[in-house]
Motif scaffolding. Structure first.
Motif, PDB file in Angstrom:
ATOM      1  N   ARG A  13       0.689  -1.382   0.057  1.00 35.17           N
ATOM      2  CA  ARG A  13       0.093  -0.013  -0.104  1.00 35.17           C
ATOM      3  C   ARG A  13       0.941   1.376  -0.076  1.00 35.17           C
ATOM      4  N   GLY A  14       0.320   2.224  -0.643  1.00 31.88           N
ATOM      5  CA  GLY A  14       1.124   3.547  -0.469  1.00 31.88           C
ATOM      6  C   GLY A  14       1.899   3.780  -1.823  1.00 31.88           C
ATOM      7  N   LYS A  15       2.928   4.834  -1.690  1.00 31.03           N
ATOM      8  CA  LYS A  15       3.785   5.036  -2.838  1.00 31.03           C
ATOM      9  C   LYS A  15       4.982   5.296  -2.450  1.00 31.03           C
ATOM     10  N   GLY A  16       6.019   5.240  -3.541  1.00 35.69           N
ATOM     11  CA  GLY A  16       7.361   5.618  -3.036  1.00 35.69           C
ATOM     12  C   GLY A  16       8.177   5.574  -4.453  1.00 35.69           C
ATOM     13  N   LYS A  51      15.405  -3.018 -16.763  1.00 30.29           N
ATOM     14  CA  LYS A  51      14.132  -3.103 -16.355  1.00 30.29           C
ATOM     15  C   LYS A  51      13.829  -3.806 -15.022  1.00 30.29           C
ATOM     16  N   PRO A  52      14.207  -2.990 -13.857  1.00 31.71           N
ATOM     17  CA  PRO A  52      14.049  -3.702 -12.619  1.00 31.71           C
ATOM     18  C   PRO A  52      12.645  -3.613 -11.918  1.00 31.71           C
ATOM     19  N   VAL A  53      11.765  -3.091 -12.757  1.00 28.15           N
ATOM     20  CA  VAL A  53      10.409  -3.030 -11.885  1.00 28.15           C
ATOM     21  C   VAL A  53       9.254  -3.396 -12.972  1.00 28.15           C
ATOM     22  N   MET A  54       8.333  -4.136 -12.371  1.00 28.34           N
ATOM     23  CA  MET A  54       7.250  -4.587 -13.061  1.00 28.34           C
ATOM     24  C   MET A  54       5.711  -4.490 -12.185  1.00 28.34           C
ATOM     25  N   GLN A  55       4.799  -4.846 -12.903  1.00 27.71           N
ATOM     26  CA  GLN A  55       3.551  -4.838 -11.935  1.00 27.71           C
ATOM     27  C   GLN A  55       3.327  -6.313 -11.687  1.00 27.71           C
ATOM     28  N   GLY A  56       2.881  -6.510 -10.196  1.00 30.13           N
ATOM     29  CA  GLY A  56       2.923  -7.715  -9.754  1.00 30.13           C
ATOM     30  C   GLY A  56       1.343  -7.914  -9.723  1.00 30.13           C
ATOM     31  N   GLY A  57       0.942  -8.924  -8.838  1.00 32.55           N
ATOM     32  CA  GLY A  57      -0.513  -9.335  -8.454  1.00 32.55           C
ATOM     33  C   GLY A  57      -0.583 -10.200  -7.306  1.00 32.55           C
ATOM     34  N   GLU A  58      -1.747 -10.649  -6.809  1.00 32.77           N
ATOM     35  CA  GLU A  58      -1.908 -11.011  -5.707  1.00 32.77           C
ATOM     36  C   GLU A  58      -1.261 -12.344  -5.430  1.00 32.77           C
ATOM     37  N   GLU A  59      -1.159 -13.174  -6.542  1.00 36.08           N
ATOM     38  CA  GLU A  59      -0.399 -14.484  -6.581  1.00 36.08           C
ATOM     39  C   GLU A  59       0.942 -14.196  -5.988  1.00 36.08           C
ATOM     40  N   ARG A  77      17.826   6.052 -13.376  1.00 38.86           N
ATOM     41  CA  ARG A  77      16.539   6.327 -13.722  1.00 38.86           C
ATOM     42  C   ARG A  77      15.519   6.301 -12.348  1.00 38.86           C
ATOM     43  N   ARG A  78      14.546   7.027 -12.527  1.00 36.52           N
ATOM     44  CA  ARG A  78      13.557   7.155 -11.254  1.00 36.52           C
ATOM     45  C   ARG A  78      12.325   6.347 -11.661  1.00 36.52           C
ATOM     46  N   TYR A  79      11.798   5.591 -10.635  1.00 34.23           N
ATOM     47  CA  TYR A  79      10.738   4.760 -11.090  1.00 34.23           C
ATOM     48  C   TYR A  79       9.547   5.367  -9.752  1.00 34.23           C
ATOM     49  N   GLU A  80       8.414   5.956 -10.050  1.00 34.24           N
ATOM     50  CA  GLU A  80       7.538   6.281  -9.217  1.00 34.24           C
ATOM     51  C   GLU A  80       6.361   5.078  -8.946  1.00 34.24           C
ATOM     52  N   LEU A  81       6.403   4.572  -7.685  1.00 30.02           N
ATOM     53  CA  LEU A  81       5.651   3.161  -7.571  1.00 30.02           C
ATOM     54  C   LEU A  81       4.603   3.363  -6.700  1.00 30.02           C
ATOM     55  N   LYS A  82       3.764   2.671  -6.906  1.00 24.56           N
ATOM     56  CA  LYS A  82       2.217   2.345  -6.185  1.00 24.56           C
ATOM     57  C   LYS A  82       1.964   0.910  -5.920  1.00 24.56           C
ATOM     58  N   VAL A  83       0.818   0.838  -5.205  1.00 25.43           N
ATOM     59  CA  VAL A  83       0.283  -0.557  -4.740  1.00 25.43           C
ATOM     60  C   VAL A  83       0.584  -1.491  -6.092  1.00 25.43           C
ATOM     61  N   ASP A 110       3.166  -2.640  -7.539  1.00 20.84           N
ATOM     62  CA  ASP A 110       4.274  -2.730  -8.073  1.00 20.84           C
ATOM     63  C   ASP A 110       5.546  -3.625  -7.624  1.00 20.84           C
ATOM     64  N   VAL A 111       6.277  -3.997  -8.218  1.00 24.48           N
ATOM     65  CA  VAL A 111       7.491  -4.811  -7.797  1.00 24.48           C
ATOM     66  C   VAL A 111       8.635  -4.326  -8.143  1.00 24.48           C
TER      67      VAL A 111
END
Length: 283
Positions: free
Chosen positions: A53-56, A116-124, A63-69, A71-72
């Motif tokens: 939850r939240g942001k960071g 590409k060290p960031v991706m969208q995750g999921g509940e699993e 590179r700068r990545y703005e992440l949210k709920v 995100d991995v």
């Protein structure tokens, strides 16, 4: 910056098990204070974070990545990074840090890359990371369970990767499959026909691809691998020739001796004597 822990936190014992194939180095769940984080700096292991939850923000490779709920982000060993919670809506995340001889190979099969060290995750994925965290403990069985959960987590990342099947049209590397089977089952009866069936290709196709990959036929690869394992036993054990023959996949010790001399130029007894400092003449 320093990481502040407001509630839940767990950390596995940091042991230098450098010969292990894969193990959890640390794991935790943290609700960060506004603006708090870590870096700039480097880690000596892989570190996977899931934003609950939240942001960071995560900064890596300029590179700068703005992440949210959901995100991995992955921290690579030796990469200079920085991450911090949002000032207004600070994040909570669960993390799993891991290392081992197979760690890099596993991550190369996922959708993560240094670029590409960031991706969208999921509940699993969230559940699998929570499972590693929840299995933390200091007993032997808890350590084993935590490692098993780590394997499940990485297996999921590999299984769901878009890279899977892109190289070679999704066809498995039959030569690699056959070679790995030999290495893991050399003491058992093995035929080239059996290897071809295992790799789901024809005998001729396996032969052609194997020679192209290893510059040696599957049959010769099997023979030489068995002889190398026999050399280790001749040097380091007190086993008889028959025991060694059986141990490396030869049913007939006389055939083993002939095959050994064909590969090494000396008999098994001569080889053992030479490597123990006592050369023994052939009888």
């Amino acid at each position: 910056m320093n990481e502040n822990t407001s509630s839940i936190y767990k950390h596995s014992m940091k042991l230098e098990r450098r010969t292990a194939s894969l193990y959890v180095q640390n794991t935790g769940c943290q609700q960060c204070a506004p603006g708090c984080g870590w870096g700039p700096g480097v880690r000596d292991h892989f570190l996977l974070h899931y934003v609950v939850r939240g942001k960071g923000v995560y900064e890596c490779r300029d590179r700068r990545y703005e992440l949210k709920v959901g995100d991995v982000f992955l921290v690579y060993p030796g990469a200079s990074i920085r991450y911090a919670a949002d000032e207004l809506d600070p994040w909570e995340y669960v993390w799993v840090g891991f290392r081992g001889l197979d760690a890099e190979k596993c991550m190369e099969q996922t959708d993560f890359t240094p670029e590409k060290p960031v991706m969208q995750g999921g509940e699993e994925l969230h559940s699998l990371m929570e499972a590693v965290y929840n299995s933390y403990g200091t007993s032997a069985w808890e350590g084993l369970e935590m490692t098993a959960r780590l394997y499940s987590l990485l297996a999921y990342l590999v299984r769901t990767s878009q890279r899977r099947g892109q190289e070679g049209g999704g066809a498995p590397d039959c030569a690699q499959m056959a070679a790995e089977y030999i290495v893991n089952h050399y003491e058992e009866p093995i035929t080239v026909e059996g290897l071809a069936a295992y790799a789901s290709v024809s005998h001729s196709s396996l032969y052609r691809r194997f020679v192209k990959r290893f510059q040696i036929s599957p049959k010769r690869f099997l023979l030489e691998y068995r002889i190398e394992k026999a050399c280790a036993l001749l040097t380091d054990s007190g086993c008889s020739i028959q025991e060694i023959s059986n141990s490396v996949g030869f049913e007939d010790p006389f055939y083993f001796s002939r095959a050994f001399k064909d590969v090494k130029g000396v008999s098994p007894r001569q080889y053992a004597a030479m490597h123990r400092g006592k050369e023994e003449p052939e009888k």
